[in-house]
Design an enzyme around this catalytic site. Structure first.
Site, PDB file in Angstrom:
ATOM      1  N   HIS A 134      21.896  14.637  70.004  1.00  0.00           N
ATOM      2  CA  HIS A 134      21.061  14.522  71.189  1.00  0.00           C
ATOM      3  C   HIS A 134      19.584  14.805  70.887  1.00  0.00           C
ATOM      4  O   HIS A 134      18.744  14.749  71.776  1.00  0.00           O
ATOM      5  CB  HIS A 134      21.585  15.502  72.258  1.00  0.00           C
ATOM      6  CG  HIS A 134      21.095  15.228  73.641  1.00  0.00           C
ATOM      7  ND1 HIS A 134      20.306  16.124  74.349  1.00  0.00           N
ATOM      8  CD2 HIS A 134      21.261  14.157  74.456  1.00  0.00           C
ATOM      9  CE1 HIS A 134      20.026  15.623  75.536  1.00  0.00           C
ATOM     10  NE2 HIS A 134      20.585  14.431  75.634  1.00  0.00           N
ATOM     11  N   LYS A 136      15.683  14.420  69.597  1.00  0.00           N
ATOM     12  CA  LYS A 136      14.663  13.366  69.562  1.00  0.00           C
ATOM     13  C   LYS A 136      13.513  13.871  68.699  1.00  0.00           C
ATOM     14  O   LYS A 136      12.645  14.623  69.166  1.00  0.00           O
ATOM     15  CB  LYS A 136      14.142  13.024  70.962  1.00  0.00           C
ATOM     16  CG  LYS A 136      15.180  12.397  71.893  1.00  0.00           C
ATOM     17  CD  LYS A 136      15.932  13.417  72.693  1.00  0.00           C
ATOM     18  CE  LYS A 136      16.866  12.741  73.683  1.00  0.00           C
ATOM     19  NZ  LYS A 136      17.727  13.730  74.373  1.00  0.00           N
ATOM     20  N   ASP A 141       5.130  11.015  57.367  1.00  0.00           N
ATOM     21  CA  ASP A 141       4.411  11.450  56.154  1.00  0.00           C
ATOM     22  C   ASP A 141       4.377  12.961  55.996  1.00  0.00           C
ATOM     23  O   ASP A 141       3.483  13.500  55.311  1.00  0.00           O
ATOM     24  CB  ASP A 141       2.979  10.898  56.158  1.00  0.00           C
ATOM     25  CG  ASP A 141       2.929   9.400  55.879  1.00  0.00           C
ATOM     26  OD1 ASP A 141       3.940   8.863  55.389  1.00  0.00           O
ATOM     27  OD2 ASP A 141       1.888   8.781  56.165  1.00  0.00           O
ATOM     28  N   HIS A 313      14.021  14.075  83.642  1.00  0.00           N
ATOM     29  CA  HIS A 313      14.725  14.097  82.362  1.00  0.00           C
ATOM     30  C   HIS A 313      14.171  15.176  81.438  1.00  0.00           C
ATOM     31  O   HIS A 313      14.615  15.324  80.308  1.00  0.00           O
ATOM     32  CB  HIS A 313      14.612  12.715  81.688  1.00  0.00           C
ATOM     33  CG  HIS A 313      15.574  12.495  80.573  1.00  0.00           C
ATOM     34  ND1 HIS A 313      15.206  12.508  79.235  1.00  0.00           N
ATOM     35  CD2 HIS A 313      16.910  12.260  80.573  1.00  0.00           C
ATOM     36  CE1 HIS A 313      16.262  12.279  78.484  1.00  0.00           C
ATOM     37  NE2 HIS A 313      17.308  12.135  79.262  1.00  0.00           N
ATOM     38  N   LYS A 315      13.044  18.789  79.603  1.00  0.00           N
ATOM     39  CA  LYS A 315      13.700  20.011  79.141  1.00  0.00           C
ATOM     40  C   LYS A 315      12.607  20.950  78.620  1.00  0.00           C
ATOM     41  O   LYS A 315      12.416  21.115  77.419  1.00  0.00           O
ATOM     42  CB  LYS A 315      14.703  19.728  78.017  1.00  0.00           C
ATOM     43  CG  LYS A 315      15.742  18.630  78.349  1.00  0.00           C
ATOM     44  CD  LYS A 315      15.315  17.298  77.803  1.00  0.00           C
ATOM     45  CE  LYS A 315      16.413  16.241  77.838  1.00  0.00           C
ATOM     46  NZ  LYS A 315      17.085  15.998  79.078  1.00  0.00           N
ATOM     47  N   ASP A 320       5.109  33.573  81.288  1.00  0.00           N
ATOM     48  CA  ASP A 320       3.811  34.245  81.282  1.00  0.00           C
ATOM     49  C   ASP A 320       2.710  33.284  80.848  1.00  0.00           C
ATOM     50  O   ASP A 320       2.719  32.120  81.253  1.00  0.00           O
ATOM     51  CB  ASP A 320       3.879  35.504  80.427  1.00  0.00           C
ATOM     52  CG  ASP A 320       4.780  36.579  81.060  1.00  0.00           C
ATOM     53  OD1 ASP A 320       5.014  36.506  82.277  1.00  0.00           O
ATOM     54  OD2 ASP A 320       5.258  37.461  80.332  1.00  0.00           O
TER      55      ASP A 320
END
Length: 419
Positions: A134, A136, A141, A313, A315, A320
């Protein structure tokens, strides 16, 4: 298909997994930039790929054959043809609809394409639901990296319509890119040179850096081996130290009791705790599951917003004035107990403020506030059901161990299986 296309099994064999079990510490002196939605993310990633001179490493849960997927395909082919090493790791479930022709075009150009735990449909239904890749991540380089929740699909662009997703990623430059590069190489099965500072540590670094500093970044990840709880523990640790504010924006919110309790306890201490949940979900069950927990949180002062403009979508979270996290991990049983995930933790005041401003705009202009009830009804029943459902899912990997299982391994992916 060209042998450059391979299977990656659900988890690495034990000897490989042990060699790759690394804890990445805090790295200072980084530059971090928030990229909101595909409009900011795709141009930045594609420009970095077009400028690549040596290597492109890419992991994604979803790649579709739409305008984004075809643009990515063309960029990767051009890079491979000019001598850049290109390694693409795709999830067998999320990318299960990719055509053999699309993959073959990449492989024939010299792109090393890998598929994580692919499976043919059974009676027209995909059955490889659990333990997904899952993450991404893109590293170019070994100099610039991108990590977050955005897949390579057109539904991350506003012109997709009402179902376009609201999401976040970050661009990282600086010393932390070396850790992201090393991690991406190791997880893709590529040979990794061991360097000082990447040795396996006897004690894991704290999710909270000892110095607040600026530009501090730490890579954390979840696997089904030695790092099952790292992302969840980072949330718990940060919330336990919260003094002023905490904002969590998460697409699929159904965490375990320990994290729920830390959210509630922070609110009880006077911390301004805000949750931004899905009000217009792409998966209705996600909204229903999250709402089972609302009464438990609302009665102690947690403010809950539901984002209603389009599917959420993201996350992301902040605590603080200088702690933030961005990545692929939802706060639900699939992400916290089954999937392979990766987040970055960030200690940087400017980035924290940038993320806070973005989420504040979202909650003010596009969300509805869930009212707190004077006498919450059925919260104990909802919490009990939620607790049982979560822990059934959390122990799912152990339960599946009772069933016959294939031995994980790397193997060639032949085109005739998809012709």
């Amino acid at each position: 298909m060209n042998s450059a296309v391979e299977h990656i099994a659900t988890d690495q064999p034990p000897d490989e997994a042990k060699a790759r079990d690394l804890d990445y510490g805090w790295q200072s002196g980084n530059q971090i930039e928030l990229l909101e939605n595909g409009e900011a993310y795709f141009p930045r990633v594609f420009d970095a790929m077009r400028a690549a001179q040596r290597e492109i490493l890419l992991e994604t849960f979803i790649l579709f054959e739409d305008k984004v997927g075809h643009e990515l395909q063309g960029i990767l082919i051009e890079a491979a043809q000019r001598g850049v090493k290109v390694v693409v790791s795709l999830d067998g479930f999320g990318c299960g609809e990719l055509s053999a022709a699309f993959l073959k075009t990449l492989a024939d150009a010299g792109v090393m394409v890998q598929m994580f735990d692919p499976a043919s449909k059974t009676l027209g239904i995909r059955t490889n639901w659990f333990r997904r890749l899952h993450r991404k991540i893109v590293v170019v380089d070994a100099e610039v990296a991108f990590i977050g929740g955005i897949n390579f699909s057109a539904d991350h662009l506003g012109d997709f319509g009402p179902e376009a997703k609201q999401d976040y990623s970050v661009q990282v430059t600086g010393p932390a890119v070396a850790d992201l590069h090393h991690f991406a190489l190791a997880q893709s099965g590529r040979q990794v040179r061991t360097r000082r500072g990447w040795r396996r540590r006897q004690q894991r670094p704290s999710p909270w850096a000892t110095d607040s500093g600026e530009g501090l970044v730490r890579l954390i990840y979840r696997d089904n081996l030695q790092h099952r709880d790292d992302i969840e523990e980072a949330y718990i640790h940060a919330l336990s130290k919260a003094k002023k504010r905490a904002v969590i924006a998460n697409a699929y919110f159904f965490p375990g009791y320990r994290l729920l309790r830390e959210i509630r306890n922070a609110a009880r201490r006077g911390v301004q705790v805000q949750l931004i949940m899905q009000g217009q979900p792409d998966v209705l069950l996600a909204k229903l599951a999250a709402r089972m927990l609302y009464d438990y949180l609302l009665k102690d002062g947690v403010v809950i917003h539901e984002y209603c403009q389009r599917p959420l979508h993201g996350k992301v979270a902040l605590v603080d004035d200088d702690w933030s996290t961005v990545g692929s991990s939802n706060l639900d049983p699939l992400s916290l107990a089954l999937n392979l995930e990766a987040n970055v933790l960030i200690r940087d005041r400017a980035f924290n403020q940038q993320l806070y401003d973005s989420l504040a705009t979202l909650s003010k202009n596009h969300c509805q506030v869930i009212p707190a009830k004077d006498k919450p009804r059925l919260w104990l029943w909802r919490l009990t059901v939620g607790f049982l459902v979560f822990h059934v899912m959390r122990h799912f990997p152990a339960l599946t161990g009772w069933l016959p299982a294939h031995k994980p391994r790397l193997k060639p992916f032949e085109s005739q299986a998809h012709d």
